[in-house]
Design an enzyme around this catalytic site. Sequence first.
Site, PDB file in Angstrom:
ATOM      1  N   ARG A 163       0.764   2.530  -1.417  1.00  0.00           N
ATOM      2  CA  ARG A 163       1.654   3.076  -0.341  1.00  0.00           C
ATOM      3  C   ARG A 163       1.493   4.629  -0.525  1.00  0.00           C
ATOM      4  O   ARG A 163       2.424   5.435  -0.145  1.00  0.00           O
ATOM      5  CB  ARG A 163       3.133   2.898  -0.803  1.00  0.00           C
ATOM      6  CG  ARG A 163       3.487   1.385  -0.624  1.00  0.00           C
ATOM      7  CD  ARG A 163       3.606   0.968   0.895  1.00  0.00           C
ATOM      8  NE  ARG A 163       3.559  -0.495   0.998  1.00  0.00           N
ATOM      9  CZ  ARG A 163       2.408  -1.422   0.614  1.00  0.00           C
ATOM     10  NH1 ARG A 163       1.082  -0.911   0.267  1.00  0.00           N
ATOM     11  NH2 ARG A 163       2.625  -2.645   0.325  1.00  0.00           N
ATOM     12  N   SER A 200      11.145  -1.794   3.639  1.00  0.00           N
ATOM     13  CA  SER A 200      11.470  -1.594   2.197  1.00  0.00           C
ATOM     14  C   SER A 200      11.949  -0.247   1.871  1.00  0.00           C
ATOM     15  O   SER A 200      11.175   0.648   2.225  1.00  0.00           O
ATOM     16  CB  SER A 200      10.246  -1.989   1.451  1.00  0.00           C
ATOM     17  OG  SER A 200       9.831  -3.548   1.478  1.00  0.00           O
ATOM     18  N   GLU A 219      10.368   4.599  -0.469  1.00  0.00           N
ATOM     19  CA  GLU A 219       9.223   4.562   0.510  1.00  0.00           C
ATOM     20  C   GLU A 219       9.337   5.256   1.789  1.00  0.00           C
ATOM     21  O   GLU A 219       8.269   6.215   1.956  1.00  0.00           O
ATOM     22  CB  GLU A 219       8.954   3.028   0.734  1.00  0.00           C
ATOM     23  CG  GLU A 219       7.709   2.940   1.459  1.00  0.00           C
ATOM     24  CD  GLU A 219       7.653   1.297   1.886  1.00  0.00           C
ATOM     25  OE1 GLU A 219       7.334   0.513   0.835  1.00  0.00           O
ATOM     26  OE2 GLU A 219       7.303   0.980   3.014  1.00  0.00           O
TER      27      GLU A 219
HETATM   28  C1  LIG Z   1      11.298  -4.043   9.578  1.00  0.00           C
HETATM   29  C2  LIG Z   1      10.222  -3.202   8.907  1.00  0.00           C
HETATM   30  C3  LIG Z   1       9.503  -3.802   8.206  1.00  0.00           C
HETATM   31  C4  LIG Z   1       8.252  -3.037   7.471  1.00  0.00           C
HETATM   32  N1  LIG Z   1       7.179  -3.647   6.540  1.00  0.00           N
HETATM   33  C5  LIG Z   1       6.483  -3.023   6.046  1.00  0.00           C
HETATM   34  C6  LIG Z   1       5.355  -3.461   5.333  1.00  0.00           C
HETATM   35  O1  LIG Z   1       5.330  -4.644   5.233  1.00  0.00           O
HETATM   36  N2  LIG Z   1       4.477  -2.749   4.673  1.00  0.00           N
HETATM   37  C7  LIG Z   1       4.397  -1.544   5.135  1.00  0.00           C
HETATM   38  O2  LIG Z   1       3.550  -0.916   4.365  1.00  0.00           O
HETATM   39  N3  LIG Z   1       5.299  -0.900   5.751  1.00  0.00           N
HETATM   40  C8  LIG Z   1       6.331  -1.568   6.248  1.00  0.00           C
HETATM   41  N4  LIG Z   1       7.273  -0.736   6.919  1.00  0.00           N
HETATM   42  C9  LIG Z   1       7.340   0.576   7.166  1.00  0.00           C
HETATM   43  C10 LIG Z   1       6.498   1.089   8.462  1.00  0.00           C
HETATM   44  O3  LIG Z   1       6.447   0.056   9.358  1.00  0.00           O
HETATM   45  C11 LIG Z   1       5.222   1.691   8.115  1.00  0.00           C
HETATM   46  O4  LIG Z   1       5.218   2.583   7.294  1.00  0.00           O
HETATM   47  C12 LIG Z   1       4.432   2.168   9.503  1.00  0.00           C
HETATM   48  O5  LIG Z   1       3.263   2.453   9.208  1.00  0.00           O
HETATM   49  C13 LIG Z   1       5.075   3.256  10.042  1.00  0.00           C
HETATM   50  O6  LIG Z   1       4.532   3.753  11.172  1.00  0.00           O
HETATM   51  P1  LIG Z   1       5.124   4.578  12.195  1.00  0.00           P
HETATM   52  O7  LIG Z   1       4.356   4.604  13.392  1.00  0.00           O
HETATM   53  O8  LIG Z   1       6.837   3.950  12.658  1.00  0.00           O
HETATM   54  O9  LIG Z   1       5.341   5.913  11.482  1.00  0.00           O
HETATM   55  P2  LIG Z   1       6.674   6.844  11.808  1.00  0.00           P
HETATM   56  O10 LIG Z   1       8.078   6.225  10.976  1.00  0.00           O
HETATM   57  O11 LIG Z   1       6.735   7.453  13.025  1.00  0.00           O
HETATM   58  O12 LIG Z   1       6.300   8.084  10.499  1.00  0.00           O
HETATM   59  C14 LIG Z   1       6.225   7.771   9.076  1.00  0.00           C
HETATM   60  C15 LIG Z   1       5.294   8.851   8.591  1.00  0.00           C
HETATM   61  O13 LIG Z   1       4.226   8.859   8.931  1.00  0.00           O
HETATM   62  C16 LIG Z   1       3.765  10.166   9.622  1.00  0.00           C
HETATM   63  N5  LIG Z   1       2.795   9.825  10.960  1.00  0.00           N
HETATM   64  C17 LIG Z   1       3.094   8.931  11.879  1.00  0.00           C
HETATM   65  N6  LIG Z   1       2.109   9.024  12.898  1.00  0.00           N
HETATM   66  C18 LIG Z   1       1.332   9.807  12.212  1.00  0.00           C
HETATM   67  C19 LIG Z   1      -0.203  10.336  12.786  1.00  0.00           C
HETATM   68  N7  LIG Z   1      -0.578   9.858  13.821  1.00  0.00           N
HETATM   69  N8  LIG Z   1      -0.464  11.439  11.884  1.00  0.00           N
HETATM   70  C20 LIG Z   1      -0.196  11.886  10.685  1.00  0.00           C
HETATM   71  N9  LIG Z   1       1.215  11.550  10.268  1.00  0.00           N
HETATM   72  C21 LIG Z   1       1.673  10.348  11.072  1.00  0.00           C
HETATM   73  C22 LIG Z   1       5.089  10.798  10.174  1.00  0.00           C
HETATM   74  O14 LIG Z   1       5.005  12.357  10.228  1.00  0.00           O
HETATM   75  C23 LIG Z   1       5.771  10.403   8.934  1.00  0.00           C
HETATM   76  O15 LIG Z   1       5.615  11.005   7.742  1.00  0.00           O
HETATM   77  C24 LIG Z   1       8.452  -1.696   7.613  1.00  0.00           C
HETATM   78  C25 LIG Z   1       9.317  -0.773   8.455  1.00  0.00           C
HETATM   79  C26 LIG Z   1      10.142  -1.598   9.112  1.00  0.00           C
HETATM   80  C27 LIG Z   1      11.332  -1.019  10.052  1.00  0.00           C
END
Ligand SMILES: Cc1cc2nc3c(=O)[nH]c(=O)nc-3n(C[C@H](O)[C@H](O)[C@H](O)COP(=O)(O)OP(=O)(O)OC[C@H]3O[C@@H](n4cnc5c(N)ncnc54)[C@H](O)[C@@H]3O)c2cc1C
Length: 342
Positions: free
Chosen positions: A156, A235, A334
């Site tokens: 992570r 998580s 996380e």
């Molecule tokens: C129901 C649920 C289940 C989940 N299950 C998992 C799982 O099984 N495993 C897991 O690892 N995660 C899980 N997650 C967490 C999440 O989905 C992941 O971390 C996902 O990759 C976040 O993507 P996002 O586009 O929503 O990022 P955001 O929430 O929009 O951003 C998260 C971070 O990434 C940065 N960021 C986003 N896009 C970029 C970019 N293009 N360049 C640079 N930085 C960027 C943002 O600035 C921020 O710091 C879960 C979340 C939820 C709500």
Amino acid sequence: MDAPLAPLTTLRLGGPARRLVTAETDAEVVAAIRAADRAGEPLLVIGGGSNLVISDAGFPGTVLRIATTGFTLDGTLLELAAGEVWSDAVARTVDAGLAGIEFLAGIPGSAGATPVQNVGAYGQEVAETITEVVAFDRLLDETVTLAGADCAFSYRHSRFKADPDRYVVLRVRFRLADEGGLSSPVKYAEVARSLGVEAEQRVKLAEAHAEVLRLRAGKGMVLDPADHDTWSAGSFFTNPVLTDAQFADFTATLGELKAPGYPAGEGRTKTSAAWLIDNAGFRKGHGAGPATLSTKHTLALTNRGSATTEDLLALAREVRDGVRAAFGVDLVNEPVMVGVSL
Ligand SMILES: Cc1cc2nc3c(=O)[nH]c(=O)nc-3n(C[C@H](O)[C@H](O)[C@H](O)COP(=O)(O)OP(=O)(O)OC[C@H]3O[C@@H](n4cnc5c(N)ncnc54)[C@H](O)[C@@H]3O)c2cc1C
């Protein structure tokens, strides 16, 4: 003009941004970053908002929402634009008969965020298949291509998470595998059990994909706007990685209880945050307020509809402090905190 951020997050929490820019091409992403940097304005990049806890006070700067599109398959090589919806991209690779990211089905958010915390689930993580990340480097003021081996991926974590103000991911490249319609070897015991196979066996790709989605839905880990158990950031705490000596000290205090421990590299053992929370006395659904633990999974903190970020953080602190008091282990969040801390 102030722009509401709560609707852009899966927790539906957080105050407004001073400015919101949505970028649909790489050039628009770069232009928005340069404009903010030249104005000396704070910048927050968001994709699907599924790993963010934003302060009730909002964000005093530009929020850049990445909405670029692009899915290109060339043999087993996949390139995704940062704004592509990750779970849709996974489904398309499964339909194309390619293995490598099938166990990462149903994870919300954008492709561009997957390298940030080295997204992983069910025994697979993106570090295994990412070959290159194309990013805008705000320090050098230019677009760079980083090899997967240079992304400092760990559990992570990555160099993007370590240095959040430097890189904005534009594109992610993966090397998948053609296993004749079969999946990667099943690594995760729960998946093997539910598919009725031995660990390390391969199964049909579509079966692996469907089973992961089924297991995730049962834990509230697939987004469903009608289900408050999925108004979360997934998580909330990472699984603690302890030195073997710390793990031995911790288990020595448990008496009859047996805590899970998995090898996590030289001299390190990973234990389960969900086990710690549960055994510290916090059950599914714990919490009387508008923020509670999910009724399906102790590791997800959820907004029942009217919570504020402060409500969520109060619950997170209660759980963290309870686990520390019971087991002497520190839980670490996380999701990325914006303008707040635990
Ligand atoms: C129901 C649920 C289940 C989940 N299950 C998992 C799982 O099984 N495993 C897991 O690892 N995660 C899980 N997650 C967490 C999440 O989905 C992941 O971390 C996902 O990759 C976040 O993507 P996002 O586009 O929503 O990022 P955001 O929430 O929009 O951003 C998260 C971070 O990434 C940065 N960021 C986003 N896009 C970029 C970019 N293009 N360049 C640079 N930085 C960027 C943002 O600035 C921020 O710091 C879960 C979340 C939820 C709500």
